[in-house]
Scaffold this motif. Structure first.
Motif, mmCIF file in Angstrom:
data_model
loop_
_atom_site.group_PDB
_atom_site.id
_atom_site.type_symbol
_atom_site.label_atom_id
_atom_site.label_comp_id
_atom_site.label_asym_id
_atom_site.label_seq_id
_atom_site.Cartn_x
_atom_site.Cartn_y
_atom_site.Cartn_z
ATOM 1 N N VAL A 23 0.988 -1.125 0.162
ATOM 2 C CA VAL A 23 -0.080 -0.003 -0.007
ATOM 3 C C VAL A 23 0.767 1.221 0.072
ATOM 4 N N VAL A 67 -8.111 0.261 -0.770
ATOM 5 C CA VAL A 67 -7.416 0.532 0.618
ATOM 6 C C VAL A 67 -6.925 1.992 0.660
ATOM 7 N N ASN A 71 -8.499 4.925 3.046
ATOM 8 C CA ASN A 71 -7.745 5.593 3.906
ATOM 9 C C ASN A 71 -7.962 7.014 3.651
ATOM 10 N N SER A 129 -15.252 1.372 -1.580
ATOM 11 C CA SER A 129 -14.971 2.228 -0.581
ATOM 12 C C SER A 129 -15.958 3.686 -0.718
#
Length: 204
Positions: A23, A67, A71, A129
């Motif tokens: 990531v 991801v 975030n 997301s």
């Protein structure tokens, strides 16, 4: 803890570390070259892993992007939550909510444009997301509405879900990364004018 359990815990920690490395490397690459121009092979070379090894942890480039996007959106939600936390009234919460969303989105666009592009792709393609982020915002709007109705600041005749959805749609051009990039110049003014319009429409 048995040896088997300890080995499992150790592997879990190592796996988590590798995921974090992937990531971090992806965030770095995306911030320089953009999401759509970066391949899993690029990331593998940057980290020093094989592409096949990365696929053990993420089944696609989008999974890595998810991801990063999650975030970034979580950071925006933290900013928004902090901005409205000590607002004395529900009306003031709406003003701060709109302003914080517009400012956070604009800040990401100007200071992390390549990462902003991930959010734009995620919104365009309706990644999980971004859908979760939209639901969080709608839930937050609904909570402020309930607070305002209880305090007598807002009218109670219109169905709650209908009102929340309408407010979200008014805000969307200054929330959605796809639309905000075309409305950046007007975002600060819109945050003031549209929140005032919303509040007038909510008056009992």
């Amino acid at each position: 803890m048995t040896k088997k359990e300890n080995d499992h815990a150790t592997r879990g920690t190592a796996d988590h570390s590798v995921r974090d490395q992937v990531v971090d490397a992806a965030t770095e690459h995306f911030s320089h070259y953009g999401y759509e121009k970066t391949t899993v092979s690029d990331l593998a070379r940057a980290i020093g892993f094989s592409k096949a090894y990365i696929y053990k942890f993420f089944d696609s480039k989008q999974a890595i992007g998810e991801v990063i996007c999650r975030n970034r959106l979580a950071m925006i939600m933290e900013i928004v939550t902090a901005a409205i936390a000590d607002a004395p009234t529900a009306s003031e919460k709406f003003r701060r909510l709109f302003r914080a969303l517009a400012e956070a989105g604009s800040d990401l666009f100007f200071h992390d444009r390549k990462l902003y592009d991930i959010a734009a792709v995620a919104t365009r393609d309706q990644w999980a997301s971004t859908r979760a982020y939209e639901e969080q915002l709608k839930q937050l709007i609904q909570e402020v509405l309930v607070e305002g109705r209880k305090s007598g600041e807002f009218e109670r005749k219109t169905p709650l879900d209908e009102t929340a959805q309408a407010i979200y749609l008014v805000m969307k051009p200054y929330i959605s990364p796809v639309q905000l990039q075309y409305n950046l110049e007007n975002a600060p003014t819109a945050a003031v004018l549209l929140s005032s319009l919303i509040l007038r429409s909510l008056a009992p």
